[in-house]
Design a protein around this motif. Structure first.
Motif, PDB file in Angstrom:
ATOM      1  N   HIS A  43       0.855  -1.192   0.000  1.00  0.00           N
ATOM      2  CA  HIS A  43       0.000   0.000   0.000  1.00  0.00           C
ATOM      3  C   HIS A  43       0.886   1.236   0.000  1.00  0.00           C
ATOM      4  CE1 HIS A  43      -3.238   2.777   0.789  1.00  0.00           C
ATOM      5  NE2 HIS A  43      -2.587   3.247   1.834  1.00  0.00           N
ATOM      6  N   PHE A  44       0.706   2.090  -1.001  1.00  0.00           N
ATOM      7  CA  PHE A  44       1.448   3.346  -1.098  1.00  0.00           C
ATOM      8  C   PHE A  44       0.606   4.473  -0.497  1.00  0.00           C
ATOM      9  CE2 PHE A  44       3.292   0.766  -4.508  1.00  0.00           C
ATOM     10  CZ  PHE A  44       4.654   0.934  -4.251  1.00  0.00           C
ATOM     11  N   HIS A  45       1.236   5.267   0.344  1.00  0.00           N
ATOM     12  CA  HIS A  45       0.527   6.393   0.967  1.00  0.00           C
ATOM     13  C   HIS A  45       1.366   7.653   0.800  1.00  0.00           C
ATOM     14  CE1 HIS A  45       3.250   6.610   4.467  1.00  0.00           C
ATOM     15  NE2 HIS A  45       3.322   5.292   4.361  1.00  0.00           N
ATOM     16  N   SER A  46       0.725   8.788   1.050  1.00  0.00           N
ATOM     17  CA  SER A  46       1.456  10.057   0.995  1.00  0.00           C
ATOM     18  C   SER A  46       1.138  10.873   2.245  1.00  0.00           C
ATOM     19  CB  SER A  46       1.116  10.835  -0.275  1.00  0.00           C
ATOM     20  OG  SER A  46      -0.278  10.953  -0.454  1.00  0.00           O
ATOM     21  N   PHE A  47       1.371  10.237   3.393  1.00  0.00           N
ATOM     22  CA  PHE A  47       1.181  10.929   4.672  1.00  0.00           C
ATOM     23  C   PHE A  47       2.107  12.153   4.716  1.00  0.00           C
ATOM     24  CE2 PHE A  47       1.953  11.567   9.222  1.00  0.00           C
ATOM     25  CZ  PHE A  47       0.663  11.552   9.703  1.00  0.00           C
ATOM     26  N   PRO A  48       1.634  13.328   5.172  1.00  0.00           N
ATOM     27  CA  PRO A  48       0.393  13.601   5.905  1.00  0.00           C
ATOM     28  C   PRO A  48      -0.792  13.969   5.022  1.00  0.00           C
ATOM     29  CG  PRO A  48       1.746  15.549   5.907  1.00  0.00           C
ATOM     30  CD  PRO A  48       2.527  14.508   5.155  1.00  0.00           C
ATOM     31  N   PHE A  49      -0.643  13.871   3.696  1.00  0.00           N
ATOM     32  CA  PHE A  49      -1.753  14.243   2.812  1.00  0.00           C
ATOM     33  C   PHE A  49      -2.843  13.168   2.801  1.00  0.00           C
ATOM     34  CE2 PHE A  49       2.139  16.235   1.196  1.00  0.00           C
ATOM     35  CZ  PHE A  49       1.800  17.563   1.400  1.00  0.00           C
ATOM     36  N   THR A  50      -2.440  11.925   3.013  1.00  0.00           N
ATOM     37  CA  THR A  50      -3.426  10.881   3.284  1.00  0.00           C
ATOM     38  C   THR A  50      -3.453  10.648   4.787  1.00  0.00           C
ATOM     39  OG1 THR A  50      -1.720   9.201   2.855  1.00  0.00           O
ATOM     40  CG2 THR A  50      -3.241   9.721   1.065  1.00  0.00           C
TER      41      THR A  50
ATOM     42  N   ILE B 296       4.361   1.946   2.236  1.00  0.00           N
ATOM     43  CA  ILE B 296       5.460   2.697   1.633  1.00  0.00           C
ATOM     44  C   ILE B 296       4.992   4.106   1.303  1.00  0.00           C
ATOM     45  CG2 ILE B 296       7.094   2.797  -0.301  1.00  0.00           C
ATOM     46  CD1 ILE B 296       6.817  -0.229  -0.569  1.00  0.00           C
ATOM     47  N   SER B 297       5.786   5.095   1.698  1.00  0.00           N
ATOM     48  CA  SER B 297       5.462   6.496   1.416  1.00  0.00           C
ATOM     49  C   SER B 297       5.960   6.897   0.029  1.00  0.00           C
ATOM     50  CB  SER B 297       6.095   7.406   2.460  1.00  0.00           C
ATOM     51  OG  SER B 297       5.943   8.761   2.086  1.00  0.00           O
ATOM     52  N   VAL B 298       5.087   7.559  -0.734  1.00  0.00           N
ATOM     53  CA  VAL B 298       5.492   8.135  -2.021  1.00  0.00           C
ATOM     54  C   VAL B 298       5.287   9.650  -2.008  1.00  0.00           C
ATOM     55  CG1 VAL B 298       5.215   6.079  -3.460  1.00  0.00           C
ATOM     56  CG2 VAL B 298       3.205   7.519  -2.964  1.00  0.00           C
ATOM     57  N   THR B 299       5.325  10.232  -0.824  1.00  0.00           N
ATOM     58  CA  THR B 299       5.133  11.678  -0.707  1.00  0.00           C
ATOM     59  C   THR B 299       6.180  12.446  -1.513  1.00  0.00           C
ATOM     60  OG1 THR B 299       4.225  11.373   1.510  1.00  0.00           O
ATOM     61  CG2 THR B 299       4.892  13.596   0.905  1.00  0.00           C
ATOM     62  N   GLU B 300       7.444  12.082  -1.358  1.00  0.00           N
ATOM     63  CA  GLU B 300       8.504  12.790  -2.086  1.00  0.00           C
ATOM     64  C   GLU B 300       8.415  12.518  -3.583  1.00  0.00           C
ATOM     65  OE1 GLU B 300      12.463  12.893  -0.603  1.00  0.00           O
ATOM     66  OE2 GLU B 300      11.838  12.612   1.484  1.00  0.00           O
ATOM     67  N   THR B 301       8.035  11.314  -3.942  1.00  0.00           N
ATOM     68  CA  THR B 301       7.861  10.991  -5.360  1.00  0.00           C
ATOM     69  C   THR B 301       6.783  11.868  -5.984  1.00  0.00           C
ATOM     70  OG1 THR B 301       8.531   8.693  -5.001  1.00  0.00           O
ATOM     71  CG2 THR B 301       7.251   9.155  -6.981  1.00  0.00           C
ATOM     72  N   GLN B 302       5.667  12.004  -5.299  1.00  0.00           N
ATOM     73  CA  GLN B 302       4.581  12.829  -5.821  1.00  0.00           C
ATOM     74  C   GLN B 302       4.997  14.298  -5.907  1.00  0.00           C
ATOM     75  OE1 GLN B 302       1.541  11.208  -3.012  1.00  0.00           O
ATOM     76  NE2 GLN B 302       0.319  10.959  -4.847  1.00  0.00           N
TER      77      GLN B 302
ATOM     78  N   SER C 224      11.195   4.268   3.699  1.00  0.00           N
ATOM     79  CA  SER C 224       9.994   4.461   4.527  1.00  0.00           C
ATOM     80  C   SER C 224       9.251   3.151   4.787  1.00  0.00           C
ATOM     81  CB  SER C 224       9.033   5.435   3.834  1.00  0.00           C
ATOM     82  OG  SER C 224       8.418   4.814   2.695  1.00  0.00           O
ATOM     83  N   LEU C 225       9.750   2.047   4.235  1.00  0.00           N
ATOM     84  CA  LEU C 225       9.021   0.774   4.283  1.00  0.00           C
ATOM     85  C   LEU C 225       8.708   0.341   5.716  1.00  0.00           C
ATOM     86  CD1 LEU C 225       7.961  -1.887   2.990  1.00  0.00           C
ATOM     87  CD2 LEU C 225      10.325  -2.735   3.100  1.00  0.00           C
ATOM     88  N   GLU C 226       7.441   0.008   5.941  1.00  0.00           N
ATOM     89  CA  GLU C 226       6.985  -0.586   7.200  1.00  0.00           C
ATOM     90  C   GLU C 226       6.166  -1.821   6.852  1.00  0.00           C
ATOM     91  OE1 GLU C 226       4.068   0.476  11.014  1.00  0.00           O
ATOM     92  OE2 GLU C 226       4.338   1.924   9.380  1.00  0.00           O
ATOM     93  N   VAL C 227       6.430  -2.941   7.516  1.00  0.00           N
ATOM     94  CA  VAL C 227       5.716  -4.184   7.225  1.00  0.00           C
ATOM     95  C   VAL C 227       4.895  -4.591   8.446  1.00  0.00           C
ATOM     96  CG1 VAL C 227       5.890  -6.584   6.489  1.00  0.00           C
ATOM     97  CG2 VAL C 227       7.564  -4.908   5.663  1.00  0.00           C
ATOM     98  N   LYS C 228       3.618  -4.868   8.216  1.00  0.00           N
ATOM     99  CA  LYS C 228       2.740  -5.340   9.281  1.00  0.00           C
ATOM    100  C   LYS C 228       2.204  -6.725   8.922  1.00  0.00           C
ATOM    101  CE  LYS C 228       1.145  -0.953  11.193  1.00  0.00           C
ATOM    102  NZ  LYS C 228      -0.048  -0.239  11.716  1.00  0.00           N
TER     103      LYS C 228
END
Length: 392
Positions: free
Chosen positions: A207-214, A241-247, A380-384
């Protein structure tokens, strides 16, 4: 009354030399599915799996097993000695416990034990006569009976049942290799994951997120979807995985109309960078051809060109309503429609390019430091590890 569950499998029987391996895998998956009930015992019999309840209520075990891929059908059964009178007495008990009062019935016998004293038609007739004599106003109807008593005579005993419950079918999870799947939080991607698991794939979710925008609520939504899907499989690994910087880089340097295509190309590259470490042989997505602007044939081609991984699209040719119907059936729909944006929706261009060429996409991408963005995202990878119990 029912002290066992008889588990049948369909497609496995067609697999020739691989059959014994698949049977062992399905056996293991069944054992994992019922491990929360300590008294339950699982063993293999000829072309079947027998689940001994040992006092455990049948209903919750049946519900859980109905979600195990590879099982074609299930029946709560009475297990008795394989002699004529014991079988006959059990058949009458079974008939008396039917939830409705049938007016017509028939008896069907399968005789795996060819040394049994009666052949199948003779035993069916004998049991049928006994049931008729014990129940007034009852008649036999071999074509369209209200109820059918099934008798399965085997070397170790006889099994009687009147109900056949549909299983999840497909192939045992783990048979077809390991893949990663993009899980956005919408309706389509959980259905794609479910269909991939049904074909025997062990799926790790990304799952890709863009915290804090998501928001954190959007992440909890994805975790809930993962938990629901785990109910159809084993515990699942969710990679966040964060893609904030990518976006931000795409938004700064690239044409707005190509944002979604460029972001998805980056997502595919990030998955490919993880693939060797995780043993992923392919990438699964919830794309459905023509459903949104980025899922035209040209858009799909442009995105797939960014990776050497095989890309699987289980819902690629399905109508939206068909996908929704499956989502309702597997229990993901109500979670998927919760109104929390994912990284793609908040980043969507006002006027997306629907028919991009690969050349213009690659030209736009020249302004990005692709390798650095991939590495930053992976940091930024976090695995749950998420189980079905997490949804309870």
């Amino acid at each position: 009354m029912f002290d066992h569950i008889l588990v049948r499998y369909g497609e496995i029987n067609t697999k020739g030399q691989n059959r014994s391996q698949l049977e062992r895998l399905l056996m293991n998956n069944v054992q994992q599915a019922v491990k929360e009930w300590e008294a339950v015992n699982v063993r293999r019999i000829s072309s079947r799996i027998l689940v001994q309840l040992n006092g455990t209520p049948a209903e919750p075990v049946l519900t859980r097993l109905s979600k195990v891929f590879g099982i074609s059908s299930l029946s709560p059964v009475m297990a008795v000695r394989a002699d004529v009178e014991t079988i006959t007495e059990a058949a009458n008990q079974l008939f008396d416990k039917l939830p409705s009062a049938p007016r017509t019935f028939k008896v069907e016998v399968k005789r795996g034990n060819k040394r049994f004293v009666m052949d199948s038609p003779t035993l069916a007739g004998h049991v049928g006569e006994a049931v008729l004599s014990a129940h007034a106003d009852l008649t036999v109807d071999v074509h369209h009976p209200d109820a059918t008593i099934h008798i399965d005579v085997r070397d170790e005993g006889a099994y009687l049942y009147a109900e056949k419950i549909e299983g999840a079918a497909g192939l045992p999870v783990g048979m077809s290799g390991r893949v990663c799947a993009l899980l956005s939080g919408g309706i389509d991607s959980p259905v794609a994951v479910w269909k991939a698991m049904k074909r025997g794939l062990q799926v790790d979710l990304v799952h890709f997120h863009s915290f804090p925008f998501t928001s954190e609520r959007a992440q909890r939504k994805v975790e809930e979807l993962t938990s629901t899907l785990a109910g159809w499989s084993r515990d699942l690994n969710l990679h966040l995985i964060s893609v904030t910087e990518t976006q931000a880089a795409i938004q700064k340097s690239c044409p707005e109309a190509l944002r979604t295509i460029l972001l998805r190309r980056m997502m595919f590259r990030i998955c490919e960078a993880l693939a060797a470490r995780r043993g992923w042989l392919a990438l699964v997505t919830g794309d459905s051809l023509g459903q949104v602007a980025s899922q035209t044939l040209e858009g799909i081609y442009a995105v797939d060109s960014a990776t050497s991984l095989s890309v699987l699209r289980p819902v690629g040719m399905e109508d939206k309503q068909d996908i929704i119907n499956v989502a309702r059936r597997i229990g993901t729909f109500e979670t998927s429609i919760q109104p929390y944006d994912d990284c793609c929706s908040i980043f969507a261009p006002r006027h997306p390019k629907t028919h991009p060429t690969l050349e213009e996409v690659e030209r736009a991408e020249e302004k990005l430091d692709v390798q650095q963005l991939v590495e930053t995202a992976l940091q930024s990878l976090e695995v749950k590890r998420i189980s079905a119990a997490d949804a309870r």
